[in-house]
Design an enzyme around this catalytic site. Sequence first.
Site, PDB file in Angstrom:
ATOM      1  N   GLY A 169       0.805  -1.215   0.000  1.00  0.00           N
ATOM      2  CA  GLY A 169       0.000   0.000   0.000  1.00  0.00           C
ATOM      3  C   GLY A 169       0.836   1.261   0.000  1.00  0.00           C
ATOM      4  CG  ASP A 170       3.261   2.188   3.332  1.00  0.00           C
ATOM      5  OD1 ASP A 170       2.992   3.251   3.889  1.00  0.00           O
ATOM      6  OD2 ASP A 170       3.057   1.073   3.842  1.00  0.00           O
ATOM      7  CB  THR A 171       5.702   0.701  -2.603  1.00  0.00           C
ATOM      8  OG1 THR A 171       6.598   0.496  -1.498  1.00  0.00           O
ATOM      9  CG2 THR A 171       6.514   0.915  -3.866  1.00  0.00           C
TER      10      THR A 171
END
Length: 401
Positions: A169-171
């Site tokens: 999700g972050d990347t």
Amino acid sequence: MTGPAGALAGLRVLDISSFLAAPQVATFLGDFGADVIKIEPPSGEALRRIGASRHGESLVWAMVSRNKRVITCDLPRPEGREVLRRLVAEVDVLVHNYSPSVLRDWDCTWDQLRSINPGLVMVSVSPYGHTGPLADRPGAGTMAEAFAGLTHMTGEADGPPMLTSVPLGDTLTGIFGLVGALVACYGRDVNGRGGQHVDVSMYEPILTLMGSTLAAWDPHGDEPPPARFGSRLATGVPRNIYSTSDGRFLCLSGTTDRQVERILALMGRDGPEDQAKFARMTDRLAHNDELDALVADWIATQTLDEAMATLVEARIPVAPVHDLAGLVADAQVQARNSITLVPHDVLGTVPMVTPAPVLSETPGTIGHPGPPVGAHNAEVYRELLGWDADALAEARAAGFI
């Protein structure tokens, strides 16, 4: 070694974000030549003290803050916010992950900053976006994966939902922020649209991954929505992770009629009875479990190298399931220099993904890993704000840089 200017040379980016998702927006811009100036607190960003480390240094900081010039400024202080406003006037793009309420308290909303710099592209990264009832709710990429349905779709059919083992999700949010920043800059610089606010939620990039699953469901129909099915697909077979005789694994996805025809021939299961059950998509979906089991049993009789060679020759999409050691050693990865070993004064070398995609004339590069706290204070404050040594010393003595 200094190479040719990157594709984004001349684009100046101010990164006041923290942790992992939002800083990667600026990281990716820096990979392709943008001048990225990273602001962190005088005590250093929290990312320096969490996650994997070596010899007391954060490996994640080294990766995420690569190619950035690093300065310190205490933004919660009024003097720090005044510095921020002055810096905003000098940049093309601002990347942050503060909530709407914090920006209001700081008098640094989009409208207020746009009045300082009408051409500003402000990339706001937040768990749920800057509008709606959850605009101020804290979160992270993990919450985004769960909220957007990906976690529900991950895991065995008869098991609980599962999170991914990497910060997907972050990347993915970082990539979407990169796209948004570039689109807004193109609109400004080519089409004269002026600055824009790029509102990047963390759950909507995950929704994009879920697009084909969502489109295949009729919310007004009688069928239940799609559910997790392990490594398989309810709409295509064979597609799975299969174990080989030497205890290794391969990934196979050969779901078209022509691919299945070749797989059946390889297994010696292309007689009339098997053809009737498996040759056509509509027929084999009714025998999904049976065909998957036949493929699993056949692959289990071969080593990974044997199965790979046979399937590649038959033009079946297949890949080894690499661990990190196998990935780094893979001839394809080495031929394309897909992983760069970046030298670091304390960490030694840090393997990082070489910037992708590959541009023929101005490929992305990693010039240096994340720098020490305040490494570029004198350089940046002199260059952008005209501070001399005395002004820098006064700010340092006052405690806001």
